[in-house]
Design a protein around this motif. Structure first.
Motif, PDB file in Angstrom:
ATOM      1  N   ILE A  84      -5.349   6.564  -3.034  1.00  0.00           N
ATOM      2  CA  ILE A  84      -3.919   6.883  -3.146  1.00  0.00           C
ATOM      3  C   ILE A  84      -3.710   8.382  -2.935  1.00  0.00           C
ATOM      4  N   ASP A  85      -4.548   9.205  -3.570  1.00  0.00           N
ATOM      5  CA  ASP A  85      -4.445  10.652  -3.386  1.00  0.00           C
ATOM      6  C   ASP A  85      -4.579  11.027  -1.911  1.00  0.00           C
ATOM      7  N   ARG A  86      -5.541  10.421  -1.228  1.00  0.00           N
ATOM      8  CA  ARG A  86      -5.749  10.723   0.193  1.00  0.00           C
ATOM      9  C   ARG A  86      -4.554  10.279   1.032  1.00  0.00           C
ATOM     10  N   ALA A  87      -4.001   9.122   0.726  1.00  0.00           N
ATOM     11  CA  ALA A  87      -2.813   8.648   1.446  1.00  0.00           C
ATOM     12  C   ALA A  87      -1.657   9.622   1.236  1.00  0.00           C
ATOM     13  N   ARG A  88      -1.501  10.109   0.021  1.00  0.00           N
ATOM     14  CA  ARG A  88      -0.434  11.070  -0.266  1.00  0.00           C
ATOM     15  C   ARG A  88      -0.645  12.357   0.533  1.00  0.00           C
ATOM     16  N   GLU A  89      -1.895  12.831   0.601  1.00  0.00           N
ATOM     17  CA  GLU A  89      -2.185  14.029   1.385  1.00  0.00           C
ATOM     18  C   GLU A  89      -1.792  13.827   2.849  1.00  0.00           C
ATOM     19  N   LEU A  90      -2.139  12.676   3.398  1.00  0.00           N
ATOM     20  CA  LEU A  90      -1.803  12.395   4.795  1.00  0.00           C
ATOM     21  C   LEU A  90      -0.296  12.316   4.998  1.00  0.00           C
ATOM     22  N   LEU A  91       0.403  11.710   4.057  1.00  0.00           N
ATOM     23  CA  LEU A  91       1.861  11.604   4.165  1.00  0.00           C
ATOM     24  C   LEU A  91       2.522  12.978   4.045  1.00  0.00           C
ATOM     25  N   GLU A  92       1.974  13.824   3.196  1.00  0.00           N
ATOM     26  CA  GLU A  92       2.549  15.151   2.967  1.00  0.00           C
ATOM     27  C   GLU A  92       2.288  16.113   4.120  1.00  0.00           C
ATOM     28  N   ALA A  93       1.104  16.058   4.694  1.00  0.00           N
ATOM     29  CA  ALA A  93       0.670  17.119   5.598  1.00  0.00           C
ATOM     30  C   ALA A  93       0.532  16.721   7.061  1.00  0.00           C
ATOM     31  N   THR A  94       0.708  15.442   7.383  1.00  0.00           N
ATOM     32  CA  THR A  94       0.516  15.010   8.769  1.00  0.00           C
ATOM     33  C   THR A  94       1.660  14.107   9.201  1.00  0.00           C
ATOM     34  N   THR A  95       1.621  13.758  10.469  1.00  0.00           N
ATOM     35  CA  THR A  95       2.563  12.778  10.999  1.00  0.00           C
ATOM     36  C   THR A  95       1.840  11.481  11.358  1.00  0.00           C
ATOM     37  N   VAL A  96       0.664  11.285  10.788  1.00  0.00           N
ATOM     38  CA  VAL A  96      -0.095  10.058  11.032  1.00  0.00           C
ATOM     39  C   VAL A  96       0.809   8.878  10.671  1.00  0.00           C
ATOM     40  N   PRO A  97       0.946   7.908  11.569  1.00  0.00           N
ATOM     41  CA  PRO A  97       1.793   6.751  11.272  1.00  0.00           C
ATOM     42  C   PRO A  97       1.314   6.003  10.029  1.00  0.00           C
ATOM     43  N   ILE A  98       2.245   5.523   9.264  1.00  0.00           N
ATOM     44  CA  ILE A  98       1.940   4.803   8.027  1.00  0.00           C
ATOM     45  C   ILE A  98       1.012   3.623   8.302  1.00  0.00           C
ATOM     46  N   GLU A  99       1.157   2.998   9.462  1.00  0.00           N
ATOM     47  CA  GLU A  99       0.306   1.865   9.820  1.00  0.00           C
ATOM     48  C   GLU A  99      -1.168   2.262   9.865  1.00  0.00           C
ATOM     49  N   GLN A 100      -1.469   3.520  10.204  1.00  0.00           N
ATOM     50  CA  GLN A 100      -2.855   3.981  10.280  1.00  0.00           C
ATOM     51  C   GLN A 100      -3.367   4.504   8.941  1.00  0.00           C
ATOM     52  N   PHE A 133       1.277   1.835  -3.347  1.00  0.00           N
ATOM     53  CA  PHE A 133       2.209   2.937  -3.607  1.00  0.00           C
ATOM     54  C   PHE A 133       3.251   2.538  -4.652  1.00  0.00           C
ATOM     55  N   HIS A 134       3.761   1.331  -4.539  1.00  0.00           N
ATOM     56  CA  HIS A 134       4.761   0.885  -5.528  1.00  0.00           C
ATOM     57  C   HIS A 134       4.145   0.825  -6.920  1.00  0.00           C
ATOM     58  N   ARG A 135       2.913   0.328  -7.030  1.00  0.00           N
ATOM     59  CA  ARG A 135       2.247   0.255  -8.351  1.00  0.00           C
ATOM     60  C   ARG A 135       1.999   1.636  -8.934  1.00  0.00           C
ATOM     61  N   HIS A 136       1.539   2.571  -8.130  1.00  0.00           N
ATOM     62  CA  HIS A 136       1.151   3.887  -8.629  1.00  0.00           C
ATOM     63  C   HIS A 136       2.288   4.898  -8.674  1.00  0.00           C
ATOM     64  N   LEU A 137       3.211   4.823  -7.718  1.00  0.00           N
ATOM     65  CA  LEU A 137       4.243   5.855  -7.591  1.00  0.00           C
ATOM     66  C   LEU A 137       5.662   5.329  -7.724  1.00  0.00           C
ATOM     67  N   GLY A 138       5.834   4.022  -7.678  1.00  0.00           N
ATOM     68  CA  GLY A 138       7.178   3.458  -7.775  1.00  0.00           C
ATOM     69  C   GLY A 138       8.029   3.689  -6.545  1.00  0.00           C
ATOM     70  N   THR A 139       7.389   3.938  -5.406  1.00  0.00           N
ATOM     71  CA  THR A 139       8.109   4.167  -4.163  1.00  0.00           C
ATOM     72  C   THR A 139       7.260   3.677  -2.994  1.00  0.00           C
ATOM     73  N   SER A 140       7.842   3.647  -1.814  1.00  0.00           N
ATOM     74  CA  SER A 140       7.088   3.241  -0.623  1.00  0.00           C
ATOM     75  C   SER A 140       6.482   4.477   0.039  1.00  0.00           C
ATOM     76  N   PRO A 141       5.479   4.280   0.889  1.00  0.00           N
ATOM     77  CA  PRO A 141       4.914   5.425   1.612  1.00  0.00           C
ATOM     78  C   PRO A 141       5.968   6.160   2.457  1.00  0.00           C
ATOM     79  N   GLN A 142       6.840   5.418   3.101  1.00  0.00           N
ATOM     80  CA  GLN A 142       7.888   6.039   3.923  1.00  0.00           C
ATOM     81  C   GLN A 142       8.831   6.869   3.058  1.00  0.00           C
TER      82      GLN A 142
END
Length: 135
Positions: free
Chosen positions: A78-94, A111-120
């Protein structure tokens, strides 16, 4: 496509989920886990890699981190996914594939379980917050 970890000086939206370790006997294993998040990792495979029995690994991992290995692994993903969402434009599908969280539906559920929101929504919120800080 390989994507490196976000650097220390870069902004982070939320504190990391995975707890800091109090011991370092399993530090090489934890570092290896972070470098191999996309792989299908199991407790048995981790125990073999650490040259320990399954029970010993679980006990020592919990002693050092406060959590079982698979909980720590999920938090790291989850932390790594958050880093990618914050710092890159890598598509959510990847991102699910790059982090080991799996298909987009699995990534969204985690994401919903841990953060209460979607990746987008997370990406949009982080970018908005980052733009507000720059203003």
């Amino acid at each position: 496509m390989a994507v490196g970890r976000v650097g220390v000086g870069q902004a982070q939206f939320i504190e990391q989920f995975r707890p800091e370790a109090s011991g370092d006997e399993l530090a090489p294993l934890r570092e290896w886990m972070l470098d191999n998040l996309a792989k299908p990792l199991t407790v048995d495979g981790l125990a073999e890699r650490a040259h320990m029995s399954r029970r010993t690994l679980i006990r020592r991992f919990r002693e050092e981190t406060g959590t079982p290995p698979m909980t720590w692994l999920t938090d790291a993903r989850i932390d790594r996914a958050r880093e990618l969402l914050e710092a890159t434009t890598v598509p959510i599908e990847q991102i699910g594939r790059l982090t080991g969280l799996g298909a987009p539906a699995s990534l969204r559920a985690a994401f919903h379980r841990h953060l209460g929101t979607s990746p987008q929504e997370y990406r949009v919120l982080f970018r908005h917050k980052d733009e507000m800080a720059d203003a």
